[in-house]
Design a protein around this motif. Structure first.
Motif, mmCIF file in Angstrom:
data_model
loop_
_atom_site.group_PDB
_atom_site.id
_atom_site.type_symbol
_atom_site.label_atom_id
_atom_site.label_comp_id
_atom_site.label_asym_id
_atom_site.label_seq_id
_atom_site.Cartn_x
_atom_site.Cartn_y
_atom_site.Cartn_z
ATOM 1 N N VAL A 154 64.783 -43.899 95.545
ATOM 2 C CA VAL A 154 65.126 -45.063 94.715
ATOM 3 C C VAL A 154 64.852 -46.360 95.469
ATOM 4 O O VAL A 154 64.382 -47.354 94.883
ATOM 5 C CB VAL A 154 66.602 -44.977 94.263
ATOM 6 N N ALA A 155 65.142 -46.385 96.777
ATOM 7 C CA ALA A 155 64.899 -47.600 97.553
ATOM 8 C C ALA A 155 63.410 -47.901 97.674
ATOM 9 O O ALA A 155 62.997 -49.071 97.605
ATOM 10 C CB ALA A 155 65.523 -47.452 98.946
ATOM 11 N N ILE A 156 62.587 -46.874 97.835
ATOM 12 C CA ILE A 156 61.137 -47.087 97.885
ATOM 13 C C ILE A 156 60.633 -47.636 96.554
ATOM 14 O O ILE A 156 59.799 -48.551 96.506
ATOM 15 C CB ILE A 156 60.427 -45.778 98.252
ATOM 16 N N ALA A 197 66.945 -51.234 86.645
ATOM 17 C CA ALA A 197 67.319 -50.049 85.877
ATOM 18 C C ALA A 197 67.048 -48.751 86.628
ATOM 19 O O ALA A 197 67.241 -47.667 86.063
ATOM 20 C CB ALA A 197 66.566 -50.030 84.542
ATOM 21 N N LEU A 198 66.666 -48.815 87.888
ATOM 22 C CA LEU A 198 66.293 -47.601 88.605
ATOM 23 C C LEU A 198 67.477 -46.673 88.816
ATOM 24 O O LEU A 198 67.348 -45.443 88.713
ATOM 25 C CB LEU A 198 65.663 -47.973 89.957
ATOM 26 N N GLY A 253 55.585 -46.881 87.811
ATOM 27 C CA GLY A 253 55.659 -45.965 88.951
ATOM 28 C C GLY A 253 57.043 -45.894 89.563
ATOM 29 O O GLY A 253 57.484 -44.831 90.018
ATOM 30 N N SER A 254 57.758 -47.008 89.576
ATOM 31 C CA SER A 254 59.119 -46.989 90.112
ATOM 32 C C SER A 254 60.046 -46.128 89.261
ATOM 33 O O SER A 254 60.907 -45.414 89.791
ATOM 34 C CB SER A 254 59.650 -48.422 90.196
ATOM 35 N N ALA A 255 59.873 -46.180 87.949
ATOM 36 C CA ALA A 255 60.682 -45.328 87.079
ATOM 37 C C ALA A 255 60.377 -43.852 87.323
ATOM 38 O O ALA A 255 61.279 -42.995 87.284
ATOM 39 C CB ALA A 255 60.427 -45.692 85.620
ATOM 40 N N LEU A 256 59.126 -43.538 87.602
ATOM 41 C CA LEU A 256 58.757 -42.151 87.881
ATOM 42 C C LEU A 256 59.404 -41.659 89.185
ATOM 43 O O LEU A 256 59.924 -40.534 89.251
ATOM 44 C CB LEU A 256 57.239 -42.042 87.964
ATOM 45 N N LEU A 257 59.401 -42.503 90.225
ATOM 46 C CA LEU A 257 60.069 -42.133 91.476
ATOM 47 C C LEU A 257 61.574 -41.966 91.276
ATOM 48 O O LEU A 257 62.199 -41.063 91.863
ATOM 49 C CB LEU A 257 59.793 -43.191 92.539
ATOM 50 N N ALA A 258 62.160 -42.807 90.446
ATOM 51 C CA ALA A 258 63.591 -42.689 90.179
ATOM 52 C C ALA A 258 63.917 -41.381 89.471
ATOM 53 O O ALA A 258 64.965 -40.762 89.725
ATOM 54 C CB ALA A 258 64.070 -43.876 89.347
ATOM 55 N N SER A 259 63.033 -40.924 88.586
ATOM 56 C CA SER A 259 63.282 -39.656 87.906
ATOM 57 C C SER A 259 63.226 -38.489 88.892
ATOM 58 O O SER A 259 64.006 -37.535 88.789
ATOM 59 C CB SER A 259 62.259 -39.455 86.792
ATOM 60 N N VAL A 260 62.324 -38.549 89.875
ATOM 61 C CA VAL A 260 62.275 -37.512 90.901
ATOM 62 C C VAL A 260 63.571 -37.500 91.698
ATOM 63 O O VAL A 260 64.123 -36.426 92.015
ATOM 64 C CB VAL A 260 61.060 -37.728 91.822
ATOM 65 N N ALA A 261 64.085 -38.680 92.014
ATOM 66 C CA ALA A 261 65.367 -38.754 92.717
ATOM 67 C C ALA A 261 66.492 -38.160 91.874
ATOM 68 O O ALA A 261 67.390 -37.479 92.395
ATOM 69 C CB ALA A 261 65.682 -40.208 93.066
ATOM 70 N N GLY A 262 66.453 -38.397 90.563
ATOM 71 C CA GLY A 262 67.484 -37.837 89.696
ATOM 72 C C GLY A 262 67.433 -36.319 89.637
ATOM 73 O O GLY A 262 68.475 -35.647 89.675
ATOM 74 N N THR A 304 73.973 -47.143 92.718
ATOM 75 C CA THR A 304 72.680 -46.718 93.260
ATOM 76 C C THR A 304 71.658 -47.845 93.201
ATOM 77 O O THR A 304 70.882 -48.058 94.141
ATOM 78 C CB THR A 304 72.163 -45.499 92.485
ATOM 79 N N THR A 305 71.650 -48.578 92.104
ATOM 80 C CA THR A 305 70.758 -49.727 92.003
ATOM 81 C C THR A 305 71.065 -50.755 93.082
ATOM 82 O O THR A 305 70.153 -51.269 93.758
ATOM 83 C CB THR A 305 70.877 -50.371 90.615
ATOM 84 N N ALA A 306 72.345 -51.063 93.258
ATOM 85 C CA ALA A 306 72.729 -52.067 94.254
ATOM 86 C C ALA A 306 72.392 -51.607 95.670
ATOM 87 O O ALA A 306 71.907 -52.399 96.497
ATOM 88 C CB ALA A 306 74.221 -52.370 94.130
ATOM 89 N N LEU A 307 72.637 -50.333 95.960
ATOM 90 C CA LEU A 307 72.301 -49.812 97.285
ATOM 91 C C LEU A 307 70.788 -49.840 97.522
ATOM 92 O O LEU A 307 70.342 -50.140 98.642
ATOM 93 C CB LEU A 307 72.829 -48.392 97.440
ATOM 94 N N ALA A 308 70.021 -49.523 96.503
ATOM 95 C CA ALA A 308 68.565 -49.555 96.653
ATOM 96 C C ALA A 308 68.063 -50.979 96.886
ATOM 97 O O ALA A 308 67.174 -51.204 97.725
ATOM 98 C CB ALA A 308 67.902 -48.951 95.416
ATOM 99 N N VAL A 309 68.629 -51.937 96.163
ATOM 100 C CA VAL A 309 68.238 -53.338 96.384
ATOM 101 C C VAL A 309 68.595 -53.768 97.809
ATOM 102 O O VAL A 309 67.792 -54.396 98.517
ATOM 103 C CB VAL A 309 68.908 -54.258 95.350
ATOM 104 N N GLY A 310 69.804 -53.426 98.240
ATOM 105 C CA GLY A 310 70.218 -53.786 99.588
ATOM 106 C C GLY A 310 69.343 -53.145 100.652
ATOM 107 O O GLY A 310 68.965 -53.794 101.637
ATOM 108 N N ALA A 311 69.004 -51.859 100.473
ATOM 109 C CA ALA A 311 68.161 -51.175 101.457
ATOM 110 C C ALA A 311 66.769 -51.792 101.522
ATOM 111 O O ALA A 311 66.202 -51.972 102.615
ATOM 112 C CB ALA A 311 68.069 -49.689 101.113
#
Length: 474
Positions: free
Chosen positions: A153-155, A169-170, A306-315, A339-346
């Motif tokens: 999600v962070a990537i 929305a990730l 592409g970011s939504a696709l990576l988020a689905s893999v994480a899910g 999770t969104t907030a942690l990803a933004v922070g990372a």
């Protein structure tokens, strides 16, 4: 042969040496005229009866043109010399009238990533000292999977940040994907995972159309979609992955290595000048509401999808890890936001600029590792730190890092390049030097005094070789 009057010759010699018009004149030569014709009628005769003339500047150097074109002044020549070189123009990452010529400086990213590496190593040492079991066996596998899930999600978040259209929305996409996969896991792992990825991709395309089609801020469009997904999650029932489904714990190390590889390789590709310039083109440089062109819209849309696709893999990986996905209103919905907030922070702590385009190589991966270790260390010490609190602190620190990156990572200004790389310097050479392209009316006594005269050396003979130079012609 008539003698030359002494007074008239001295006056002529004084004019030749004292008049500033003749000193340093381009093409000045002292030559006797042996031709019978071709002499201007108003040429000075120097007071002699045979009309032998002394015409300075009559014979300029062959093939040399010292004049300035009528359509261009010396000021225009100086401005053209100070213009950016083709190599500098090749470094322009954005519109030529708005972009900054030059290459981004990466030293700030390298130094900051060293700091992150030290922080991660310190947390690892503290965790090993507080709970050695956390680095062995099942707990270590769970630690690796947690890092891989947050890392994906962070990537994805870092990708949208670099594109200049952050996707908030990730987190909800990841948890909605986990819930959807768990509910349909009886249909088969590959089929359900593929359908989940396609649904998440459709959500990403919808956000991309909103952002690039209407040219609206990415955070606003994605936040609206995130709220809708969180409402959908809250209305669902708890789901459990079917028994006998794939268990990723045995390959936890490989999952983590794959995530690290994706993050590092993607960031390294982003350092390539054409890629870096294209990905960051959506970043506003003047009026944020002004469209950035079709190329910028295409790259940004692909980044969001592409970011939504990576988020689905994480899910999907999360569902396979925890096996049971809850949907309580204060649990799953809040977890998607965290999770969104942690990803933004990372992503921000990793060195990705909140304004877009700029980012490091190992920063996001190291930031994810540090956050994951912090959670496990706080659990070992029984601190019970809330994820939202950690996310808030990470975002604040990340904004400070953004300011450092924007200050010390941007290209050198045009003024700095002009100072450090002087394209034109005055030359002391003879004919053909750039100093002689200046107009005559710009000369002054101070400048004349500082330049070496082009006149021949003056002899001690008072008559200056009159008989030898002029007598032969008579």
């Amino acid at each position: 042969m008539r003698p030359v009057p002494v007074v008239g010759w001295q006056e002529a010699r004084a004019m030749a040496y004292d008049d500033s018009r003749f000193r340093g004149e381009p093409g000045f030569r002292e030559e006797p005229d042996f031709r019978s014709g071709g002499v201007p009628e108003d040429a000075p005769t120097l007071g002699v009866s045979n009309q032998s003339v002394y015409t300075p500047g009559s014979y300029p150097a062959a093939g040399t043109d010292y004049s300035v074109p009528p359509t261009e002044s010396t000021l225009g020549l100086a401005a053209r010399r100070a213009a950016p070189s083709p190599a500098q123009l090749g470094d322009v990452f954005d519109d030529p009238e708005h972009g900054e010529p030059g290459r981004d400086r990466l030293a700030v990213h390298a130094l900051w990533e060293m700091v992150l590496l030290l922080a991660t190593a310190s947390l690892l040492y503290l965790l090993r000292d507080a709970r050695p079991e956390a680095l062995r066996g099942a707990e270590f596998e769970s630690l690796l999977l947690a890092g891989a899930e947050l890392g994906l999600v962070a990537i994805a978040m870092g990708l949208t940040l670099r594109a200049g259209a952050v996707n908030l929305a990730l987190g909800p996409i990841a948890y909605a994907s986990a819930l959807f996969f768990a509910d349909n896991s009886h249909r088969g792992l590959a089929v359900t995972a593929s359908i989940t990825a396609l649904v998440a991709l459709g959500v990403g395309v919808f956000i991309a159309v909103l952002v690039v089609g209407f040219h609206v801020p990415g955070w606003a469009a994605s936040l609206g979609v995130a709220l809708a997904l969180m409402a959908w999650i809250a209305d669902q029932n708890a789901e459990q992955v079917v028994a006998g489904a794939y268990d990723p714990h045995d390959q936890a190390l490989y999952w983590m290595l794959a995530v690290v590889l994706v993050g590092v390789v993607g960031s390294a590709v982003g350092l390539v000048r054409p890629v870096r310039r294209s990905v960051g083109r959506f970043r506003p440089v003047a009026d944020p509401a002004r469209r950035r062109g079709g190329g910028a819209a295409t790259i940004t849309g692909l980044a969001i999808a592409g970011s939504a696709l990576l988020a689905s893999v994480a899910g999907v990986l999360t569902a396979l890890d925890v096996r049971e996905v809850t949907t309580t209103e204060n649990g799953m919905a809040a977890a998607g936001l965290a999770t969104t907030a942690l990803a933004v922070g990372a992503a921000l702590i990793g060195g990705t600029s909140a304004y877009g385009r700029r980012g490091g190589v190992f920063g996001t991966v190291l930031a994810v590792a540090a956050i994951t270790l912090l959670f496990r260390y706080s659990a070992a010490e029984k601190w019970n730190i809330a994820p939202l609190a950690v996310a808030g602190g990470a975002i604040v620190i990340g904004l400070v890092v953004t300011r450092l990156v924007e200050t010390f990572g941007r290209p050198r200004t045009v003024a700095d390049e002009a100072i450090e790389e002087e394209v034109w310097t005055p030359s002391t050479a003879g004919y053909g030097s750039s100093a002689q392209t200046e107009p005559d009316n710009g000369w002054s006594a101070s400048r004349t005094g500082g330049w070496t005269s082009q006149l021949p050396a003056r002899t001690t003979d008072e008559d200056w070789g009159v008989e030898e130079r002029w007598g032969s012609n008579r």
